[in-house]
Design a protein around this motif. Structure first.
Motif, PDB file in Angstrom:
ATOM      1  N   LYS A  22       0.866  -1.170   0.000  1.00 26.14           N
ATOM      2  CA  LYS A  22       0.000   0.000   0.000  1.00 26.14           C
ATOM      3  C   LYS A  22       0.901   1.218   0.000  1.00 26.14           C
ATOM      4  CE  LYS A  22      -3.933   1.881  -0.042  1.00 26.14           C
ATOM      5  NZ  LYS A  22      -4.744   1.742  -1.224  1.00 26.14           N
ATOM      6  N   SER A  23       0.528   2.229  -0.756  1.00 22.21           N
ATOM      7  CA  SER A  23       1.366   3.424  -0.792  1.00 22.21           C
ATOM      8  C   SER A  23       0.514   4.671  -0.645  1.00 22.21           C
ATOM      9  CB  SER A  23       2.168   3.483  -2.090  1.00 22.21           C
ATOM     10  OG  SER A  23       1.311   3.563  -3.186  1.00 22.21           O
ATOM     11  N   VAL A  31       4.244  -5.558   3.447  1.00 15.46           N
ATOM     12  CA  VAL A  31       4.198  -6.442   4.606  1.00 15.46           C
ATOM     13  C   VAL A  31       4.140  -7.889   4.142  1.00 15.46           C
ATOM     14  CG1 VAL A  31       3.152  -4.770   6.162  1.00 15.46           C
ATOM     15  CG2 VAL A  31       1.697  -6.249   4.829  1.00 15.46           C
ATOM     16  N   LEU A  32       4.843  -8.750   4.858  1.00 16.70           N
ATOM     17  CA  LEU A  32       4.896 -10.168   4.555  1.00 16.70           C
ATOM     18  C   LEU A  32       5.030 -10.913   5.877  1.00 16.70           C
ATOM     19  CD1 LEU A  32       5.147 -12.334   2.265  1.00 16.70           C
ATOM     20  CD2 LEU A  32       7.614 -12.078   2.488  1.00 16.70           C
ATOM     21  N   ALA A  77       7.676   8.000  13.177  1.00 12.14           N
ATOM     22  CA  ALA A  77       6.248   7.817  12.907  1.00 12.14           C
ATOM     23  C   ALA A  77       5.824   6.387  13.223  1.00 12.14           C
ATOM     24  CB  ALA A  77       5.943   8.161  11.445  1.00 12.14           C
ATOM     25  N   TYR A  78       6.655   5.413  12.878  1.00 10.46           N
ATOM     26  CA  TYR A  78       6.355   4.008  13.183  1.00 10.46           C
ATOM     27  C   TYR A  78       6.272   3.794  14.688  1.00 10.46           C
ATOM     28  CZ  TYR A  78       6.631  -1.052  13.311  1.00 10.46           C
ATOM     29  OH  TYR A  78       6.363  -2.367  13.557  1.00 10.46           O
ATOM     30  N   ARG A  79       7.233   4.364  15.432  1.00  8.66           N
ATOM     31  CA  ARG A  79       7.218   4.240  16.894  1.00  8.66           C
ATOM     32  C   ARG A  79       5.930   4.803  17.488  1.00  8.66           C
ATOM     33  NH1 ARG A  79      12.695   6.259  17.042  1.00  8.66           N
ATOM     34  NH2 ARG A  79      14.053   4.475  17.239  1.00  8.66           N
ATOM     35  N   TYR A 115      -2.289   5.437   7.616  1.00 13.82           N
ATOM     36  CA  TYR A 115      -3.260   5.090   6.573  1.00 13.82           C
ATOM     37  C   TYR A 115      -2.860   3.779   5.886  1.00 13.82           C
ATOM     38  CZ  TYR A 115      -5.281   5.106   1.895  1.00 13.82           C
ATOM     39  OH  TYR A 115      -5.891   4.727   0.729  1.00 13.82           O
ATOM     40  N   CYS A 116      -1.582   3.668   5.517  1.00 14.70           N
ATOM     41  CA  CYS A 116      -1.103   2.467   4.821  1.00 14.70           C
ATOM     42  C   CYS A 116      -1.209   1.234   5.717  1.00 14.70           C
ATOM     43  CB  CYS A 116       0.345   2.655   4.362  1.00 14.70           C
ATOM     44  SG  CYS A 116       0.538   3.839   3.041  1.00 14.70           S
ATOM     45  N   LEU A 117      -0.780   1.349   6.966  1.00 13.01           N
ATOM     46  CA  LEU A 117      -0.855   0.205   7.870  1.00 13.01           C
ATOM     47  C   LEU A 117      -2.299  -0.178   8.164  1.00 13.01           C
ATOM     48  CD1 LEU A 117       2.046   1.080  10.326  1.00 13.01           C
ATOM     49  CD2 LEU A 117       2.001  -0.774   8.653  1.00 13.01           C
TER      50      LEU A 117
END
Length: 138
Positions: A22-23, A31-32, A77-79, A115-117
């Protein structure tokens, strides 16, 4: 929270080739499911399943300073997303910042990454129900 990096090149290739994607305007997310998650869980002192994260910024993002800034912003941002919403564990997650990520503020990259996650169904279910409750009050 400690980040566990994807260190093998073939894992990046597997995520790009076989993973879901997703972008948005500032990041692309692949993701895998991690086939070796149980092995890492066994070696982890806390005995927790973890994600392995890879942030891959190409030269299209800019020079070394711009690439490092983009990676730093994406990492933060991930954190923040993991702390606020929670992210499902046991996955390989490859995040590719686009050239806009080096110029945007962290809040904008945070919104795009969330949004992507969310579209990839990577946010935990318990926190997504509290998110809808917050949106109802707004």
């Amino acid at each position: 929270m400690k980040f566990y990096a994807i260190s093998e090149n073939h894992l990046y290739h597997n995520a790009f080739k076989n993973g879901r994607r997703k972008s948005s305007r500032s990041v692309g997310v692949y993701v895998l499911k991690d086939k070796k998650a149980w092995l890492i869980k066994k070696a982890n002192p806390e005995k927790k399943t973890i994600n392995r994260i890879g942030i891959q910024a190409s030269k299209k993002v800019g020079g070394a300073v711009a690439r490092n800034r983009a990676k730093r912003v994406v990492r933060e941002a991930y954190r923040k997303i993991d702390k606020e919403y929670g992210i499902k564990q046991g996955w390989l997650i490859v995040i590719t910042p686009y050239p806009q990520a080096a110029e945007l503020k962290m809040q904008d990259v945070y919104r795009d990454l969330r949004y992507c996650l969310g579209k990839l169904d990577m946010l935990t279910e318990a926190d997504s129900s509290s998110r809808t409750a917050e949106e109802d009050h707004a």
